[in-house]
Design a protein around this motif. Sequence first.
Motif, PDB file in Angstrom:
ATOM      1  N   THR A   1       0.842  -1.279   0.170  1.00 33.89           N
ATOM      2  CA  THR A   1       0.028  -0.029  -0.057  1.00 33.89           C
ATOM      3  C   THR A   1       0.640   1.378   0.075  1.00 33.89           C
ATOM      4  O   THR A   1       0.490   2.209  -0.173  1.00 33.89           O
ATOM      5  N   SER A   2       2.096   1.128   0.339  1.00 37.18           N
ATOM      6  CA  SER A   2       3.097   2.319   0.261  1.00 37.18           C
ATOM      7  C   SER A   2       3.925   2.322  -0.962  1.00 37.18           C
ATOM      8  O   SER A   2       4.319   1.562  -1.289  1.00 37.18           O
ATOM      9  N   VAL A   3       3.944   3.580  -1.229  1.00 36.90           N
ATOM     10  CA  VAL A   3       4.726   3.981  -2.564  1.00 36.90           C
ATOM     11  C   VAL A   3       5.849   5.064  -2.137  1.00 36.90           C
ATOM     12  O   VAL A   3       5.276   6.116  -1.731  1.00 36.90           O
ATOM     13  N   TYR A   4       6.722   4.867  -2.591  1.00 37.01           N
ATOM     14  CA  TYR A   4       7.914   5.908  -2.420  1.00 37.01           C
ATOM     15  C   TYR A   4       8.366   6.387  -3.556  1.00 37.01           C
ATOM     16  O   TYR A   4       8.500   5.484  -4.482  1.00 37.01           O
ATOM     17  N   TRP A   5       8.948   7.584  -3.875  1.00 35.36           N
ATOM     18  CA  TRP A   5       9.421   8.081  -5.158  1.00 35.36           C
ATOM     19  C   TRP A   5      10.743   8.828  -4.723  1.00 35.36           C
ATOM     20  O   TRP A   5      10.900   9.505  -3.798  1.00 35.36           O
TER      21      TRP A   5
ATOM     22  N   GLN B   1      17.362   9.839  -8.437  1.00 33.83           N
ATOM     23  CA  GLN B   1      18.773   9.500  -8.409  1.00 33.83           C
ATOM     24  C   GLN B   1      19.686  10.259  -9.492  1.00 33.83           C
ATOM     25  O   GLN B   1      19.614   9.879 -10.578  1.00 33.83           O
ATOM     26  N   ALA B   2      19.916  11.507  -9.135  1.00 29.39           N
ATOM     27  CA  ALA B   2      20.849  12.397 -10.137  1.00 29.39           C
ATOM     28  C   ALA B   2      22.140  11.884  -9.874  1.00 29.39           C
ATOM     29  O   ALA B   2      22.654  11.382  -8.793  1.00 29.39           O
ATOM     30  N   LEU B   3      22.967  12.206 -11.219  1.00 25.41           N
ATOM     31  CA  LEU B   3      24.471  11.722 -11.160  1.00 25.41           C
ATOM     32  C   LEU B   3      25.339  12.439  -9.953  1.00 25.41           C
ATOM     33  O   LEU B   3      25.089  13.508  -9.439  1.00 25.41           O
ATOM     34  N   GLY B   4      25.797  11.530  -9.290  1.00 24.37           N
ATOM     35  CA  GLY B   4      26.559  12.041  -8.215  1.00 24.37           C
ATOM     36  C   GLY B   4      25.968  12.663  -6.866  1.00 24.37           C
ATOM     37  O   GLY B   4      26.449  12.778  -5.816  1.00 24.37           O
ATOM     38  N   LEU B   5      24.766  12.461  -6.715  1.00 22.35           N
ATOM     39  CA  LEU B   5      23.898  13.000  -5.680  1.00 22.35           C
ATOM     40  C   LEU B   5      23.239  11.732  -4.830  1.00 22.35           C
ATOM     41  O   LEU B   5      22.391  12.104  -3.827  1.00 22.35           O
ATOM     42  N   GLY B   6      23.438  10.656  -5.364  1.00 20.19           N
ATOM     43  CA  GLY B   6      22.664   9.680  -4.323  1.00 20.19           C
ATOM     44  C   GLY B   6      21.148   9.619  -4.658  1.00 20.19           C
ATOM     45  O   GLY B   6      20.682  10.218  -5.548  1.00 20.19           O
ATOM     46  N   LEU B   7      20.454   9.073  -3.577  1.00 22.32           N
ATOM     47  CA  LEU B   7      18.969   8.928  -3.781  1.00 22.32           C
ATOM     48  C   LEU B   7      18.244  10.069  -2.890  1.00 22.32           C
ATOM     49  O   LEU B   7      18.661   9.962  -1.700  1.00 22.32           O
ATOM     50  N   GLN B   8      17.732  10.609  -3.657  1.00 19.81           N
ATOM     51  CA  GLN B   8      16.935  11.822  -2.641  1.00 19.81           C
ATOM     52  C   GLN B   8      15.409  11.526  -2.553  1.00 19.81           C
ATOM     53  O   GLN B   8      14.711  11.558  -3.678  1.00 19.81           O
ATOM     54  N   PHE B   9      14.969  11.591  -1.262  1.00 18.73           N
ATOM     55  CA  PHE B   9      13.666  11.380  -1.166  1.00 18.73           C
ATOM     56  C   PHE B   9      12.690  12.339  -1.842  1.00 18.73           C
ATOM     57  O   PHE B   9      12.969  13.530  -1.521  1.00 18.73           O
ATOM     58  N   LEU B  10      11.718  11.954  -2.592  1.00 16.55           N
ATOM     59  CA  LEU B  10      10.944  12.908  -3.224  1.00 16.55           C
ATOM     60  C   LEU B  10       9.413  12.934  -2.319  1.00 16.55           C
ATOM     61  O   LEU B  10       9.044  13.679  -1.891  1.00 16.55           O
ATOM     62  N   LEU B  11       8.748  11.863  -2.479  1.00 18.67           N
ATOM     63  CA  LEU B  11       7.515  11.632  -1.981  1.00 18.67           C
ATOM     64  C   LEU B  11       7.036  10.244  -1.515  1.00 18.67           C
ATOM     65  O   LEU B  11       7.631   9.370  -1.827  1.00 18.67           O
ATOM     66  N   TRP B  12       6.331  10.206  -0.652  1.00 18.66           N
ATOM     67  CA  TRP B  12       5.937   9.004   0.161  1.00 18.66           C
ATOM     68  C   TRP B  12       4.273   9.060   0.097  1.00 18.66           C
ATOM     69  O   TRP B  12       3.498   9.920   1.005  1.00 18.66           O
ATOM     70  N   TYR B  13       3.758   7.949  -0.442  1.00 16.28           N
ATOM     71  CA  TYR B  13       2.133   7.682  -0.313  1.00 16.28           C
ATOM     72  C   TYR B  13       1.961   6.262   0.248  1.00 16.28           C
ATOM     73  O   TYR B  13       2.438   5.530  -0.004  1.00 16.28           O
ATOM     74  N   ASP B  14       0.646   6.440   1.027  1.00 11.22           N
ATOM     75  CA  ASP B  14       0.290   5.548   1.680  1.00 11.22           C
ATOM     76  C   ASP B  14      -1.287   5.402   1.761  1.00 11.22           C
ATOM     77  O   ASP B  14      -1.679   6.281   2.162  1.00 11.22           O
ATOM     78  N   GLU B  15      -1.805   4.485   1.503  1.00  7.57           N
ATOM     79  CA  GLU B  15      -3.414   4.207   1.430  1.00  7.57           C
ATOM     80  C   GLU B  15      -4.066   5.396   0.884  1.00  7.57           C
ATOM     81  O   GLU B  15      -4.811   6.187   1.102  1.00  7.57           O
ATOM     82  N   GLY B  16      -3.462   5.869  -0.498  1.00  5.08           N
ATOM     83  CA  GLY B  16      -3.814   6.797  -1.060  1.00  5.08           C
ATOM     84  C   GLY B  16      -3.780   8.333  -0.810  1.00  5.08           C
ATOM     85  O   GLY B  16      -3.836   9.375  -1.427  1.00  5.08           O
ATOM     86  N   GLU B  17      -2.909   8.398   0.544  1.00  2.00           N
ATOM     87  CA  GLU B  17      -2.826   9.856   1.113  1.00  2.00           C
ATOM     88  C   GLU B  17      -1.084  10.089   0.788  1.00  2.00           C
ATOM     89  O   GLU B  17      -0.131   9.201   1.052  1.00  2.00           O
ATOM     90  N   GLU B  18      -0.917  11.294   0.593  1.00  2.00           N
ATOM     91  CA  GLU B  18       0.647  11.895   0.661  1.00  2.00           C
ATOM     92  C   GLU B  18       1.033  11.970   2.038  1.00  2.00           C
ATOM     93  O   GLU B  18       0.322  12.821   2.834  1.00  2.00           O
ATOM     94  N   ARG B  19       1.889  11.253   2.412  1.00  2.00           N
ATOM     95  CA  ARG B  19       2.166  11.078   3.883  1.00  2.00           C
ATOM     96  C   ARG B  19       3.448  11.986   4.322  1.00  2.00           C
ATOM     97  O   ARG B  19       3.712  12.384   5.511  1.00  2.00           O
ATOM     98  N   ASN B  20       4.492  12.248   3.118  1.00  2.00           N
ATOM     99  CA  ASN B  20       5.565  12.898   3.480  1.00  2.00           C
ATOM    100  C   ASN B  20       6.158  13.246   2.048  1.00  2.00           C
ATOM    101  O   ASN B  20       6.018  12.596   1.123  1.00  2.00           O
ATOM    102  N   ARG B  21       6.993  14.374   2.172  1.00  2.00           N
ATOM    103  CA  ARG B  21       7.669  14.833   0.923  1.00  2.00           C
ATOM    104  C   ARG B  21       8.927  15.308   1.336  1.00  2.00           C
ATOM    105  O   ARG B  21       9.352  16.007   2.146  1.00  2.00           O
ATOM    106  N   GLY B  22       9.917  15.260   0.276  1.00  2.00           N
ATOM    107  CA  GLY B  22      11.297  15.703   0.417  1.00  2.00           C
ATOM    108  C   GLY B  22      11.342  17.260   0.109  1.00  2.00           C
ATOM    109  O   GLY B  22      10.249  17.783  -0.189  1.00  2.00           O
TER     110      GLY B  22
END
Lengths: 109, 114
Positions: free
Chosen positions: B30-34, B37-58
């Motif tokens: 039920t949870s989806v994360y975005w 991954q830009a060159l040289g910057l690693g993984l940057q957290f964008l968004l987290w959705y759970d049960e249809g709602e936005e729970r957190n954003r970067g």
Amino acid sequence: AQRVTQPEKLLSVFKGAPVELKCNYSYSGSPELFWYVQYSRQRLQLLLRHISRESIKGFTADLNKGETSFHLKKPFAQEEDSAMYYCALITTGTYKYIFGTGTRLKVLA
Amino acid sequence: EAGVTQSPTHLIKTRGQQATLRCSPISGHTSVYWYQQALGLGLQFLLWYDEGEERNRGNFPPRFSGRQFPNYSSELNVNALELEDSALYLCASSLTGKTGNTIYFGEGSWLTVV
């Protein structure tokens, strides 16, 4: 601020040599930490998590709260260990995964 | 069991356009994360959705937005594209948003802005 730091972008070791990939974190709460690995042309996948206290593919990682570190270790590196390794922390409550910038491990024959 | 699937694999857009990326989580998740991954910057957290709602954003500007559908699939929209938006966008899913659940990644969508 919550942060995961992997100080080495690239780590080269010879086959059979010990490996230590460094990870330091900054987090005020009780951390839950992971190591993810990305082999060439494969997707990012979980390697291990600190709460399991397991050893996967010979790798172990111990959480040191005093030093705020979660270094990944393997006593004898293999060529197939060559990959990109990411340390990650999950924040309690907000359940946000925070990743480090990654360390590329090259195991030389 | 199918893993996390993302489409398109590659997308080329010009500056100022909009891009839409799609993600289907593992069945039952039920949870989806975005992540970006830009060159040289690693993984940057964008968004987290759970049960249809936005729970957190970067720490990304509002032109990065998304949504989660009733079937838990998700899309990421990037408006007013800038050259620096060129990156690999990774989607991940987990069983729920609770601590301890492993997140599983898709293979990503390459976005190139020219």
